[in-house]
Design a protein around this motif. Structure first.
Motif, PDB file in Angstrom:
ATOM      1  N   UNK A   1       7.948   1.155  -4.297  1.00 43.93           N
ATOM      2  CA  UNK A   1       6.515   1.021  -4.051  1.00 43.93           C
ATOM      3  C   UNK A   1       6.047  -0.407  -4.316  1.00 43.93           C
ATOM      4  N   UNK A   2       6.464  -0.942  -5.479  1.00 42.15           N
ATOM      5  CA  UNK A   2       5.987  -2.279  -5.849  1.00 42.15           C
ATOM      6  C   UNK A   2       6.498  -3.322  -4.868  1.00 42.15           C
TER       7      UNK A   2
ATOM      8  N   UNK B   1       3.153  11.117  -9.508  1.00 41.00           N
ATOM      9  CA  UNK B   1       3.479  11.234  -8.089  1.00 41.00           C
ATOM     10  C   UNK B   1       2.338  10.728  -7.216  1.00 41.00           C
ATOM     11  N   UNK B   2       1.343  10.113  -7.844  1.00 35.15           N
ATOM     12  CA  UNK B   2       0.232   9.527  -7.100  1.00 35.15           C
ATOM     13  C   UNK B   2      -0.491  10.550  -6.249  1.00 35.15           C
ATOM     14  N   UNK B   3      -0.702  11.717  -6.808  1.00 35.13           N
ATOM     15  CA  UNK B   3      -1.426  12.730  -6.049  1.00 35.13           C
ATOM     16  C   UNK B   3      -2.873  12.769  -6.521  1.00 35.13           C
ATOM     17  N   UNK B   4      -3.754  13.249  -5.660  1.00 35.81           N
ATOM     18  CA  UNK B   4      -5.144  13.412  -6.072  1.00 35.81           C
ATOM     19  C   UNK B   4      -5.185  14.385  -7.244  1.00 35.81           C
TER      20      UNK B   4
ATOM     21  N   UNK C   1      -5.037   6.926  -6.846  1.00 41.17           N
ATOM     22  CA  UNK C   1      -5.640   5.610  -6.733  1.00 41.17           C
ATOM     23  C   UNK C   1      -4.830   4.633  -5.887  1.00 41.17           C
ATOM     24  N   UNK C   2      -3.497   4.603  -6.017  1.00 40.11           N
ATOM     25  CA  UNK C   2      -2.754   3.597  -5.268  1.00 40.11           C
ATOM     26  C   UNK C   2      -2.898   3.750  -3.766  1.00 40.11           C
TER      27      UNK C   2
ATOM     28  N   UNK D   1       0.096  -1.509  -4.912  1.00 36.40           N
ATOM     29  CA  UNK D   1       1.377  -1.508  -5.610  1.00 36.40           C
ATOM     30  C   UNK D   1       1.171  -1.746  -7.097  1.00 36.40           C
ATOM     31  N   UNK D   2       0.293  -2.695  -7.430  1.00 36.91           N
ATOM     32  CA  UNK D   2       0.080  -2.989  -8.846  1.00 36.91           C
ATOM     33  C   UNK D   2      -0.536  -1.792  -9.556  1.00 36.91           C
ATOM     34  N   UNK D   3      -1.524  -1.188  -8.889  1.00 35.15           N
ATOM     35  CA  UNK D   3      -2.128  -0.005  -9.481  1.00 35.15           C
ATOM     36  C   UNK D   3      -1.084   1.069  -9.704  1.00 35.15           C
ATOM     37  N   UNK D   4      -0.238   1.232  -8.700  1.00 37.88           N
ATOM     38  CA  UNK D   4       0.780   2.262  -8.781  1.00 37.88           C
ATOM     39  C   UNK D   4       1.693   2.023  -9.971  1.00 37.88           C
ATOM     40  N   UNK D   5       2.123   0.766 -10.122  1.00 38.44           N
ATOM     41  CA  UNK D   5       3.034   0.452 -11.214  1.00 38.44           C
ATOM     42  C   UNK D   5       2.353   0.702 -12.557  1.00 38.44           C
TER      43      UNK D   5
END
Lengths: 100, 439, 168, 380
Positions: B130-131, B209-212, B216-217, B146-150
């Motif tokens: 992702x990053x 898992x970046x789910x609602x 945010x990412x 990507x930064x948010x995700x990390x």
């Protein structure tokens, strides 16, 4: 079976490459990464010896080294960030003032 | 006969499982997407995909074909090599993590003695995909995503890890197989021993898992599509595949740790043995429903398809029912735990994923600072307290000889008390911290 | 046989990636190759039957420390740095010294090989299952160092926060 | 340090940390700027320290077109301004021209006008609620809202054949006679509608995340709201009881009883509550109106060719988004000399900079959403 000396040679190779990185590169982040490489090389050494002697102490020390690497990376990157914020550069040879 | 089966299990089952994971998982993912769309449609008073195949059952295949033949656009200013390889990292990490999962006592590629840590660790490597993808796209939205995700992953992994530690304390092992066995020996699933830990894991796994509501990412109203903004075609599909694979992985971890893995509900109680018929009954029900719907399909081919599907479900029901016949069970003693275990495991994983979807369609999205505050000021302290609580319960139970029924509820109540205090303190702090625009 | 293939594969991977780490111009690529080197090392740990260390390496090194590195690199990545000189002005001296150190070490091992029992194959099943043994050793004999290490982490954490804080 | 000489686009990643201040362009093709609004944000990290709305991407020169069309020819154009609430636009224009002519619509026409505009208000608020919730990340309310809006659009379709740009009214009265089941249809829609509003509330009002995302965001005090000339739900949420339907009643509003909901804090949450309450009030107005639709003609006495006497007129109505005003100058010919439209979205949008300062980037979408702007109306 692989003789222990092969692990040692690998470890030495990585260690030397790490030293080369530390002493020749200008970018501080790469220098920090080279240090990680050297720590990593030491870990291979420790684990290989641990296997040779048949005790877990090498593993324990490797864990300590990884802990150390984590601490070092955190502080090092913190310094780099604050340095970058003040000087807008990442080059080690421009870090020649004790105070600014 | 027995020896042959042992041989097959030892060598070929892992290989077949590996092939199944690599080959079938994309298809499964497609159907999870279909399930998501159908669930979403159901909750939103719509029908969802209905065009491709009866009830949209072939939609995932159509989508896959469409994505495969789409143009693979690489932005001019992108770092091409990294842009090319980043989605692969995510997918590989997700699939590799599945190798240590025990889907029933039969289906497992490798029973590592650090199995659970392996899954957690390898799936965390997916963040690099992702990053790097976000960075190499050379776009602001991608990079911010990507930064948010990390940041989000690192924050919530701590909480998830601590929740996992709590369950590991109960199990006393890291091997996925033995964790499930431990729950069997224990007589209860760990969700009942450590409900707070399960709650923490649910929240943290959604965030991971970046789910609602933690997506945010890839929040489309803020960051367009986050790290995937510049991706298209199959490379984009790979990210999608990685996301859903990760969902399956976290659902499997939760199932293994808290929901008793492949164990049937009330596995140790003979009075509930009738639940052994549940898998077959469910399959027969689904098959019968397919047959019932078959004549109502508008096109001849679709009618035929539904018929075949219904019959296939009957076939599965037969296979699941086979071990219940005494003679077959004597001949192949491993059959029942193997098949039924896989059934229960997948059912639990499916329910967990359904929970994800349910939450996604119910909640609005957090803001990034709220997300971080929730992670650091509520979940992480709570997860630490949770670990201490479980430790205390284990001491009470094992060293002081308290019974399960007093030790675990007591510590759970204590943990809940702390949770209430944390929530209350956070609320109070929020009130003091009212945002007022600069004048 | 399989063992040897695994070892030499990972060793070659680690060595090549390490060389690329110190020679690549693009810092993100450096980070990627460092990750590769670390994962290759993890593979060697696995080949040495140190499963726990393997997973610690993956989680902490590759999954934790390197994420931090990549994060920081992306925060302060400067396109300018691609076009600057990558090496010190005295790089030849540094290289020379580093090679001398390396040669020394290799010499030491090569000489010692005949004296110490290096050459003998490592015993296979001394450390199984390693996770339990590592745990016992860590929390038995090495309890105090463990605690000190945790304090070190705490100190580092506070230090990093103070360092990276925006307005002091 | 952001280098002023280097344009933002080429500055790339270096600015994410290195700069004190970066400029982020949102739109005009961003998914949540509701059309083609472009917002230039000055950011300190993720905090917004200043903003500038760049508008005009949808400018069609509606006011200029008016000068070359006869009064009746121009009427359909106003439908295309706030295309989410076309009926209200038409009402404002028709009444303004009627005022200029000194004519009046017959009572039957007025009541039907009220019914349709109130339905349109509900439809507009529904659409706002759905998209606003979607911006904040809640997917489901949108579909519920569109489901109800669909029923309203069906009523419009039955009445005049169009769903979106209806051109329902005519200067002097109505374009069409009400169809037979209009009352029944409106009743069938209105009767269960308050339950539907409760349904949306159950999804959002007490949801912790929703409250966290909206409470205290984009505060506009009563004094500021008046200073900015805000109107509609935006000013009412700040606690000012200002509604043109009550203050200067037009059409048939003086016949009906309804409340003006107001908020206290003037934040995004209050505006949400106010709009929900307005939907309920609109429903009540509709129910009152269908009880007694007077019989009679639907067109007042206006000529085939409209030639208002020279003069000027300003007429404002309470559109779903706020005060929609028409200022028309006549020079005695068949075409207006000048038409100036006061679009509520544009005036409300001016408060955006005030509301966003000090908040985070993620709040931008919430605040754009809460202002309920339609770019067709902002740009005209």
């Amino acid at each position: 079976m692989i003789p222990t000396s092969h692990y040692l040679f690998l470890s030495l190779g990585l260690f030397t490459i790490g030293i080369i990185g530390v002493v020749t590169r200008r970018n501080v982040i790469i220098i920090l990464m080279s240090i990680e490489l050297m720590l990593n090389a030491v870990n291979i050494n420790l684990v290989a010896f641990s296997r040779l002697v048949g005790s877990a102490e090498g593993h324990v020390f490797a864990i300590f080294i990884i802990t150390d690497a984590a601490a070092e990376a955190a502080v090092g990157l913190g310094i780099i960030i604050s340095f970058f914020r003040n000087r807008e550069t990442l080059l080690s040879d421009e870090m020649d003032l004790l105070k600014w | 006969m027995h020896a042959v089966i042992q041989y097959l299990i030892s060598i070929w089952v892992p290989l077949v499982c590996a092939l199944v994971i690599v080959g079938v998982l994309p298809l499964v993912t497609g159907y999870i997407v279909l399930m998501e769309r159908k669930v979403m449609a159901d909750m939103q008073a719509r029908l969802g995909p209905m065009r491709v195949g009866p009830h949209g059952l072939l939609q995932p295949i159509a989508d896959a074909v469409k994505l495969l033949i789409k143009e693979d656009i690489i932005p001019d200013e992108a770092d091409k090599a990294i842009f090319w390889i980043a989605p692969l990292i995510s997918v590989t990490a997700g699939m590799l993590a599945m190798s240590a999962l025990a889907i029933g006592p039969w289906f497992q590629i490798a029973d590592l003695n650090v199995g659970l840590l392996f899954i957690v660790g390898i799936s965390a490597l997916g963040i690099f995909g992702i990053v790097l993808g976000g960075w190499s796209s050379n776009s602001h939205y991608s990079l911010l995503g990507a930064l948010r995700s990390a940041a989000q992953l690192v924050s919530y992994e701590t909480a998830a890890g601590m929740a996992v530690v709590g369950a590991l304390l109960l199990a006393g092992t890291l091997s996925t197989r033995e964790i499930v066995t431990a729950q069997g020996d224990y007589g209860t699933w760990f969700i009942f021993a450590a409900p707070v830990g399960f709650f923490i894991y649910v929240v943290a796994s959604i965030a991971e898992t970046n789910r609602a509501p933690f997506d945010l990412p890839e929040a489309e109203s803020e960051l367009v599509a986050g790290y995937m903004t510049e991706y298209s075609g199959f490379r984009w599909a790979l990210y999608f595949l990685a996301e859903y694979t990760n969902m399956v992985v976290v659902a499997s971890i939760a199932t293994t740790l808290f929901l008793g893995g492949w164990l049937r509900p009330f596995a140790g109680t003979p009075a509930f043995n009738f639940l052994d018929y549940f898998p077959s009954a469910l399959m027969i029900f689904v098959g019968a429903y397919c047959l019932y719907r078959a004549p109502k399909q508008p096109v001849k081919v679709q009618q035929l398809f539904m018929m075949v599907l219904g019959l296939a479900f009957f076939g599965v029901a037969l296979i699941l029912a086979a071990p219940l016949i005494g003679r077959v069970n004597d001949m192949l003693p491993g059959l029942k735990p193997g098949l039924h275990g896989a059934f229960w495991f997948l059912l639990k994983v499916g329910s967990y994923i359904y929970l994800f979807m349910w939450l996604r369609f119910t909640f609005p999205r957090y803001r990034f600072d709220q997300l971080m505050r929730l992670g650091w000021q509520f979940l992480i302290p709570l997860s630490i307290v949770n670990v201490m609580g479980i430790g205390l319960a284990l001491v009470l139970h094992r060293q002081w000889g308290w019974s399960h029924w007093t030790a675990f509820p007591l510590t759970t109540a204590l943990t809940l008390l702390v949770a209430g205090w944390l929530g209350w303190a956070g609320e109070k702090k929020d009130k003091e911290h009212v945002f007022v625009g600069e004048s | 046989m399989l063992d040897q293939i695994v070892f030499y594969f990972f060793a070659a991977l680690a060595a090549i990636s390490a060389v690329l780490v110190v020679t690549r111009r693009n810092i993100v690529q450096c980070a990627i190759f460092l990750i590769t080197a670390l994962l290759a090392t993890a593979g060697i740990f696995l080949q040495l039957h140190a499963e726990f260390l393997f997973i610690v390496q993956v989680i902490l090194y590759a999954g934790g420390i390197m994420v931090l590195f990549v994060f920081v690199i992306m925060l302060i990545n400067l396109d300018i740095s691609l076009h600057q000189a990558q090496y010190n002005r005295q790089w030849w001296l540094g290289l020379l010294l580093a090679l001398v150190v390396g040669a020394h070490l290799i010499l030491a091992v090569a000489v010692g090989r005949s004296v110490l029992p290096f050459g003998e194959p490592a015993p296979a099943t001394m450390l199984e299952p390693s996770t339990q043994i590592v745990g016992r050793t860590l929390f038995g004999e090495y309890m105090l160092p463990f605690e000190i290490a945790s304090i070190l982490l705490l100190v580092a954490m506070i230090g990093a926060v103070v360092m990276a804080k925006k307005k002091v | 340090m952001a280098d002023e000489r280097i344009p933002f686009a080429t500055h790339a990643e270096s600015t994410v940390l290195g700069a004190d201040e970066i400029v982020l362009n949102m739109g005009p093709q961003h998914p949540s700027t509701h059309g083609v609004l472009r917002v230039k944000l000055r950011l300190d990290g993720e905090k917004v320290i200043g903003s500038e709305c760049v508008i005009g991407y949808l400018h069609r020169g509606v006011e200029k077109i008016a000068e070359h069309r006869s009064y009746q020819q121009f009427a359909p154009y106003v439908d295309r301004m706030d295309y989410v609430a076309a009926v209200s636009n038409g009402l404002g224009y028709c009444e303004a021209v009627e005022k200029l002519l000194g004519a009046e619509a017959p009572p039957r026409a007025r009541v039907i006008r009220v019914i349709l505009t109130e339905l349109q208000r509900i439809a507009s608020h529904l659409f706002w609620l759905g998209t606003h919730a979607l911006d904040i990340g809640a997917l489901t309310p949108l579909f519920y809202c569109l489901r109800e809006r669909e029923e309203i659009l069906k009523i419009f379709e039955k009445y005049c054949g169009a769903r979106l740009t209806t051109h329902a009214f005519r200067i002097g009265g109505l374009q069409y006679e009400a169809y037979d089941e209009l009352e029944k249809d409106v009743e069938r829609f209105c009767k269960p509608f308050d339950k539907r509003v409760d349904e949306y509330e159950s999804l959002l009002t007490e949801n912790r995340i929703w409250v966290g995302r909206t409470k205290g965001i984009g505060i506009l005090t009563a004094a500021e709201a008046i200073d900015y000339g805000a109107s509609g739900p935006v000013i009412r949420a700040s606690g000012v009881k200002w509604d043109i339907r009550k203050a200067m009643p037009y059409a048939a509003y003086d016949q009906y009883k309804f409340e003006i909901p107001t908020g206290k804090n003037g934040d995004t949450y209050d505006r949400y509550i106010v709009r929900l309450e307005e939907m309920r009030q609109s429903r009540l107005i509709c129910l009152q109106a269908i009880e007694n639709i007077p019989a009679g003609p639907i067109m007042g006495k206006v000529g085939k060719v409209l030639k208002p006497p020279p003069g000027e007129v300003y007429h404002a109505i309470e559109a779903p988004k706020g005060e929609l005003g028409y200022y028309i100058v006549s020079d005695g010919t068949t075409q207006p000399y000048r038409v100036r439209i006061r679009p509520p979205s544009l005036i409300n949008l001016e408060a955006f900079d005030k509301m966003i300062r000090g908040h985070l980037v993620a709040d931008v979408v919430a605040i754009i959403g809460t202002l309920d702007i339609v770019l067709g109306e902002v740009d005209r």
